[in-house]
Design a protein around this motif. Structure first.
Motif, PDB file in Angstrom:
ATOM      1  N   SER A  15       0.856  -1.194   0.000  1.00 18.54           N
ATOM      2  CA  SER A  15       0.000   0.000   0.000  1.00 18.54           C
ATOM      3  C   SER A  15       0.890   1.241   0.000  1.00 18.54           C
ATOM      4  O   SER A  15       1.645   1.483   0.946  1.00 18.54           O
ATOM      5  N   THR A  17       0.163   4.390   0.201  1.00 22.11           N
ATOM      6  CA  THR A  17      -0.178   5.412   1.199  1.00 22.11           C
ATOM      7  C   THR A  17       0.461   5.053   2.538  1.00 22.11           C
ATOM      8  O   THR A  17       1.106   5.887   3.172  1.00 22.11           O
ATOM      9  N   LEU A  18       0.321   3.783   2.917  1.00 24.12           N
ATOM     10  CA  LEU A  18       0.873   3.358   4.206  1.00 24.12           C
ATOM     11  C   LEU A  18       2.398   3.306   4.148  1.00 24.12           C
ATOM     12  O   LEU A  18       3.078   3.628   5.128  1.00 24.12           O
ATOM     13  N   SER A  38       1.280  12.678   3.556  1.00 28.80           N
ATOM     14  CA  SER A  38       1.066  11.444   2.783  1.00 28.80           C
ATOM     15  C   SER A  38      -0.216  10.727   3.176  1.00 28.80           C
ATOM     16  O   SER A  38      -0.938  10.244   2.314  1.00 28.80           O
ATOM     17  N   LEU A  39      -0.513  10.685   4.441  1.00 32.01           N
ATOM     18  CA  LEU A  39      -1.616   9.827   4.877  1.00 32.01           C
ATOM     19  C   LEU A  39      -2.937  10.594   4.944  1.00 32.01           C
ATOM     20  O   LEU A  39      -2.969  11.735   5.380  1.00 32.01           O
ATOM     21  N   GLY A  40      -3.998   9.916   4.535  1.00 32.62           N
ATOM     22  CA  GLY A  40      -5.325  10.518   4.640  1.00 32.62           C
ATOM     23  C   GLY A  40      -5.929  10.225   5.989  1.00 32.62           C
ATOM     24  O   GLY A  40      -6.684   9.270   6.159  1.00 32.62           O
ATOM     25  N   LYS A 102     -11.996  -0.759   4.547  1.00 33.60           N
ATOM     26  CA  LYS A 102     -11.088  -1.568   3.723  1.00 33.60           C
ATOM     27  C   LYS A 102     -11.505  -3.035   3.789  1.00 33.60           C
ATOM     28  O   LYS A 102     -11.534  -3.731   2.777  1.00 33.60           O
ATOM     29  N   TRP A 126      -8.527   4.944  -5.318  1.00 36.31           N
ATOM     30  CA  TRP A 126      -7.763   4.680  -4.087  1.00 36.31           C
ATOM     31  C   TRP A 126      -6.880   3.441  -4.270  1.00 36.31           C
ATOM     32  O   TRP A 126      -7.307   2.429  -4.859  1.00 36.31           O
ATOM     33  N   VAL A 127      -5.670   3.510  -3.751  1.00 37.56           N
ATOM     34  CA  VAL A 127      -4.634   2.500  -3.988  1.00 37.56           C
ATOM     35  C   VAL A 127      -5.076   1.057  -3.725  1.00 37.56           C
ATOM     36  O   VAL A 127      -4.672   0.143  -4.439  1.00 37.56           O
ATOM     37  N   ASN A 176     -11.076   9.912  -3.301  1.00 36.78           N
ATOM     38  CA  ASN A 176      -9.682   9.861  -2.868  1.00 36.78           C
ATOM     39  C   ASN A 176      -8.932   9.290  -4.062  1.00 36.78           C
ATOM     40  O   ASN A 176      -9.232   8.162  -4.450  1.00 36.78           O
ATOM     41  N   TYR A 208     -16.014   9.442   2.340  1.00 34.52           N
ATOM     42  CA  TYR A 208     -15.749  10.876   2.537  1.00 34.52           C
ATOM     43  C   TYR A 208     -17.010  11.735   2.472  1.00 34.52           C
ATOM     44  O   TYR A 208     -16.918  12.951   2.313  1.00 34.52           O
ATOM     45  N   LYS A 238     -13.149   8.725   8.677  1.00 40.98           N
ATOM     46  CA  LYS A 238     -12.796  10.059   8.185  1.00 40.98           C
ATOM     47  C   LYS A 238     -13.656  11.146   8.813  1.00 40.98           C
ATOM     48  O   LYS A 238     -13.155  12.174   9.231  1.00 40.98           O
ATOM     49  N   TYR A 324      -7.699  16.010   0.155  1.00 42.12           N
ATOM     50  CA  TYR A 324      -6.511  15.853  -0.692  1.00 42.12           C
ATOM     51  C   TYR A 324      -6.511  16.887  -1.805  1.00 42.12           C
ATOM     52  O   TYR A 324      -7.565  17.282  -2.301  1.00 42.12           O
ATOM     53  N   ARG A 373      -0.341  13.110  -4.821  1.00 48.06           N
ATOM     54  CA  ARG A 373      -1.393  13.408  -3.845  1.00 48.06           C
ATOM     55  C   ARG A 373      -0.791  14.081  -2.621  1.00 48.06           C
ATOM     56  O   ARG A 373       0.183  13.599  -2.044  1.00 48.06           O
TER      57      ARG A 373
HETATM   58  N1  GLU Z   1      -7.343   5.897   3.149  1.00 48.07           N
HETATM   59  C1  GLU Z   1      -6.245   6.632   3.665  1.00 48.07           C
HETATM   60  C2  GLU Z   1      -5.348   7.126   2.556  1.00 48.07           C
HETATM   61  O1  GLU Z   1      -5.663   6.974   1.396  1.00 48.07           O
HETATM   62  C3  GLU Z   1      -5.532   5.853   4.717  1.00 48.07           C
HETATM   63  C4  GLU Z   1      -4.437   4.930   4.321  1.00 48.07           C
HETATM   64  C5  GLU Z   1      -4.907   3.776   3.541  1.00 48.07           C
HETATM   65  O2  GLU Z   1      -5.508   2.887   4.130  1.00 48.07           O
HETATM   66  O3  GLU Z   1      -4.689   3.783   2.332  1.00 48.07           O
HETATM   67  O4  GLU Z   1      -4.348   7.704   2.846  1.00 48.07           O
END
Ligand code: GLU
Length: 395
Positions: A15, A17-18, A38-40, A102, A126-127, A176, A208, A238, A324, A373
């Motif tokens: 991931s 983002t993580l 970086s992180l949402g 998730k 989203w990733v 996102n 969101y 969120k 974002y 992002r």
């Molecule tokens: N959803 C948030 C993000 O896109 C948290 C991290 C993740 O789980 O991807 O940053």
């Protein structure tokens, strides 16, 4: 020994983002002055009335397994929330509460997709969508968009992407990473295409929904003839600053909810019981209780748009929701900055990390290779400093 691992995990991407958040954390621990965008993740505390409900639940000895699909009264609260905010009629047997949205999505792809099925992902996405689809051994097909169309896809694009193998499409509004919000009429136009293909299901990720600065939210399942094939995903992370509490949920046709229940009965036995009790307090409260966070996010969005627009080559749209900014940075591709040649968005994000100590996420991870992002879920002070540093490196 990693060659002993399954093909499944070996082919799974990390991931992004993580990973970027972890990298920023690591660099900070080494003493670097990193600003992580970086992180949402909202930088607010969970509101006290929600924390109090969790403390009460502990004192009331909520310590046993809950029903796999969630407490009955929580599922009632979720139904009321769907009615109040989304004009959707669900009954508690159509709801499944999971360990974060998730997991809700993971359950859904596992129960719905067979190897070889195709899943349409309007990009940017989203990733984890693409990774989860791959885990389910299905194939994802991107439908591209760009900043010029405000990151929206058209009905013609949708129609062109459909094949006899298409089983599922993901919608995510507010989006996102782009912050784009589809209007009711735009969603209805896309639904008109899907009407012709009754075997395609729709996953509508609305995590969101409350972080929205004006364009009214519209739930895809509210379209009369889409309700029976739409899975509405949401959660408390969120809107209520509850990312770590890990509570997501779906509203879905009953046969799909039942299958998700069966799936998570083998994987997690259900979501954390204390967090579920706290979620009842969150969802039963009037939405006005969280407006102060939304207002602050909107101020930060305006601030970021204003500051970034002064930097040459950073092209932004005005995100209408989420937290974002997703600028197109392709102006810099092929240029050399501080001895580093920028070939793509990943190089650009690395440049910001290495030379400005600013962590962002490359657009590649979201199916949009011209963009990066930037999460503005950070203090105004940090945002101002971050843009100052970015401008200095690019000058
Ligand atoms: N959803 C948030 C993000 O896109 C948290 C991290 C993740 O789980 O991807 O940053």
């Amino acid at each position: 020994m990693s060659n002993q691992l399954s093909d499944r995990i070996n082919s799974l991407p990390v991931s992004q983002t993580l990973a970027m958040a972890a990298k920023a954390r690591e660099l900070k621990e080494q003493g670097k002055d990193i600003i992580s965008l970086s992180l949402g993740e909202p930088d607010f505390n969970t509101p006290d009335f929600i924390k109090d409900a969790a403390i009460d639940a502990i004192n009331e000895n909520y310590n046993s397994y809950s029903p796999v699909n969630g407490y009955a009264d929580l599922r009632e609260s979720i139904c009321c929330k769907f009615k109040r905010d989304n004009n959707l009629n669900y009954t508690p047997n159509q709801i499944v509460v999971s360990t974060g949205a998730k997991q809700s999505i993971a359950n859904l792809v596992m129960v719905l997709l067979n190897p070889g099925d195709e899943v349409l992902l309007p990009a940017p996405y989203w990733v984890s969508y693409s990774a989860l689809v791959t885990l389910a051994e299905a194939k994802y097909i991107e439908i591209p968009s760009s900043i010029e169309t405000n990151f929206k896809i058209t009905p013609a694009q949708l129609e062109a992407a459909i094949t006899p193998k298409t089983k599922l499409i993901f919608f995510n509004s507010p989006n996102n990473p782009s912050g784009t919000v589809y209007t009711e009429s735009e969603f209805r136009a896309l639904a008109k295409v899907l009407e012709k293909y009754p075997n395609i299901y729709i996953l509508s990720d609305e995590i969101y929904e409350h972080i929205n600065y004006g364009t009214p939210n519209f739930s895809f399942a509210a379209i009369e003839n889409m309700y029976d094939r739409t899975i509405t995903v949401n959660g408390v992370a969120k809107a209520f600053a509850m990312t770590g509490w890990r509570i997501g949920y779906i509203g879905a046709p009953e046969w799909i909810a039942k299958a998700c229940n069966k799936m998570q009965g083998q994987i997690t036995s259900g979501a954390n019981c204390i967090a579920q009790r706290a979620t009842i307090a969150a969802l039963d409260a009037p939405v006005s209780k969280i407006q102060y966070m939304v207002d602050e996010f909107q101020t930060r969005r305006d601030l970021m748009i204003d500051l970034l627009s002064k930097i040459e080559g950073i092209k932004t749209n005005v995100p209408e929701g989420a937290f974002y900014i997703f600028p197109d940075v392709s102006f810099y591709f092929g240029k050399t900055i501080q001895g580093k040649t920028i070939e793509n968005a990943s190089d650009f994000a690395m440049l910001l990390l290495e030379k400005a100590n600013i962590a962002t996420v490359t657009g590649d991870a979201f199916g949009a290779p011209d963009c990066i992002r930037i999460s503005y879920a950070a203090s105004q002070e940090n945002l101002i400093e971050a843009v100052k540093r970015i401008a200095k490196v690019l000058a």
